[in-house]
Design a protein around this motif. Structure first.
Motif, short mmCIF file in Angstrom:
data_model
loop_
_atom_site.label_atom_id
_atom_site.label_comp_id
_atom_site.label_asym_id
_atom_site.label_seq_id
_atom_site.Cartn_x
_atom_site.Cartn_y
_atom_site.Cartn_z
N TYR A 105 -1.22 -11.49 -4.37
CA TYR A 105 -1.18 -10.45 -3.34
C TYR A 105 0.25 -10.03 -3.07
N ILE A 106 0.43 -8.75 -2.76
CA ILE A 106 1.75 -8.20 -2.44
C ILE A 106 1.67 -7.58 -1.05
N LEU A 107 2.60 -7.96 -0.17
CA LEU A 107 2.67 -7.38 1.16
C LEU A 107 3.12 -5.93 1.03
N MET A 108 2.27 -5.00 1.45
CA MET A 108 2.55 -3.58 1.33
C MET A 108 2.88 -2.92 2.67
N HIS A 115 -1.60 -3.27 16.38
CA HIS A 115 -2.30 -4.56 16.37
C HIS A 115 -1.61 -5.60 15.48
N GLU A 116 -0.30 -5.45 15.25
CA GLU A 116 0.43 -6.37 14.36
C GLU A 116 -0.20 -6.41 12.96
N HIS A 117 -0.78 -5.30 12.54
CA HIS A 117 -1.47 -5.20 11.25
C HIS A 117 -0.51 -5.43 10.09
N ARG A 118 -0.99 -6.19 9.12
CA ARG A 118 -0.33 -6.35 7.83
C ARG A 118 -1.39 -6.02 6.77
N CYS A 119 -0.97 -5.47 5.66
CA CYS A 119 -1.89 -5.22 4.56
C CYS A 119 -1.25 -5.72 3.27
N LEU A 120 -1.99 -6.55 2.57
CA LEU A 120 -1.56 -7.04 1.27
C LEU A 120 -2.51 -6.49 0.23
N ARG A 121 -1.99 -6.26 -0.95
CA ARG A 121 -2.79 -5.67 -2.02
C ARG A 121 -2.84 -6.61 -3.22
N ALA A 123 -3.90 -6.43 -7.18
CA ALA A 123 -4.10 -5.36 -8.17
C ALA A 123 -5.38 -5.51 -8.98
N GLU A 124 -5.68 -6.72 -9.42
CA GLU A 124 -6.85 -6.89 -10.31
C GLU A 124 -7.48 -8.25 -10.10
N PRO A 125 -8.68 -8.32 -9.58
CA PRO A 125 -9.48 -7.19 -9.12
C PRO A 125 -8.87 -6.61 -7.85
N ARG A 126 -9.05 -5.34 -7.66
CA ARG A 126 -8.41 -4.61 -6.56
C ARG A 126 -8.99 -5.03 -5.21
N VAL A 127 -8.08 -5.49 -4.33
CA VAL A 127 -8.44 -5.90 -2.97
C VAL A 127 -7.36 -5.38 -2.03
N ASN A 128 -7.78 -4.85 -0.89
CA ASN A 128 -6.89 -4.57 0.23
C ASN A 128 -7.20 -5.60 1.29
#
Length: 184
Positions: A105-108, A115-121, A123-128
Motif C-alpha cells: 500500500y502507498i499513502l496517497m 475526519h483525519e482521513h487517510r487513503c492508501l492505494r 495497485a494490484e489487485p486495486r484497493v483504495n
C-alpha cells in the motif's frame, strides 16, 4: 463508553479545508474512469485484502468494512475495492502506514481537516483503503449508503445511471465523484 455520532453529524456534508492539499506525493495524473459490470469475485477480493490488512496490523484494526460500489451486488462499478479501515487514531501513521507499505500500500491522501482521513492505494489487485478514527460519521455514511443501495434496486439503478453519466469529462477520480454527487 463509545460515543455514537449524532444524526446531525452523520447527515451533514463535511468538506475538507479547500486550502489543504490532500496529496502526499503531489497531484497524481488524471486517471481514466471506466465502469464494469458487477463481478462476483469482488467480495472475495475484499475478504483477501481484509485478511492481509488484519494480519499486517493486528490489534491496530478497530474495524474494517467493504464499502463503495463493489460492495453492492449487481451494481456496476470501477474495478477497485474500497475499504474503510478504522484505527484508534488516524494521525498516528507510524502505527499503520509502515506495515501497510510492507504489503504494497502507498499513502496517497492525508486530509486532517476531513475526519483525519487517510487513503492508501494498493495497485494490484486495486484497493483504495480509507482510514478513519472511531465514531467517524463518514464511516457511518458509507455503510448507510451501501446498505440502502443493497436494499433498494430502483435507487441502485438510478445511481448506476449517474455513475455512467459522470464518466464523460475525464479528469481525476475526484472530478468523476463530484459529477455524480447530486444523485448521491
Amino acid at each position: 463508553m463509545t460515543r455514537v455520532p449524532t444524526f446531525e453529524e452523520i447527515t451533514r456534508h463535511h468538506d475538507p479545508d479547500p486550502t489543504e492539499s490532500p496529496w502526499v506525493n503531489g497531484h497524481p495524473p488524471p486517471e481514466t474512469v471506466s465502469i464494469v459490470a458487477y463481478k462476483p469475485e469482488w467480495p472475495r477480493r475484499y475478504q483477501a485484502a481484509a485478511a492481509e490488512i488484519r494480519a499486517a496490523l493486528g490489534p491496530a484494526v478497530v474495524d474494517i468494512e467493504h464499502v463503495g460500489s463493489t460492495s453492492v451486488e449487481g451494481l456496476a462499478a470501477k474495478d477497485v475495492i474500497d475499504i474503510d479501515l478504522t484505527v484508534a487514531d488516524p494521525r498516528d501513521e507510524e502505527r499503520y502506514v509502515p506495515p501497510l507499505t510492507r504489503i504494497g500500500y502507498i499513502l496517497m491522501i492525508r486530509e486532517p481537516s476531513w475526519h483525519e482521513h487517510r487513503c492508501l492505494r494498493h495497485a494490484e489487485p486495486r484497493v483504495n483503503l480509507h482510514v478513519f478514527g472511531p465514531e467517524c460519521p463518514e464511516v457511518i455514511r458509507h455503510r448507510m449508503f451501501r446498505d440502502w443501495l443493497r436494499d433498494h434496486p430502483e435507487d441502485r439503478a438510478r445511481y448506476e445511471d449517474a455513475k455512467r453519466a459522470a464518466i464523460p469529462g475525464g479528469g481525476h477520480v475526484m472530478d468523476y465523484n463530484a459529477r455524480k454527487q447530486e444523485t448521491v
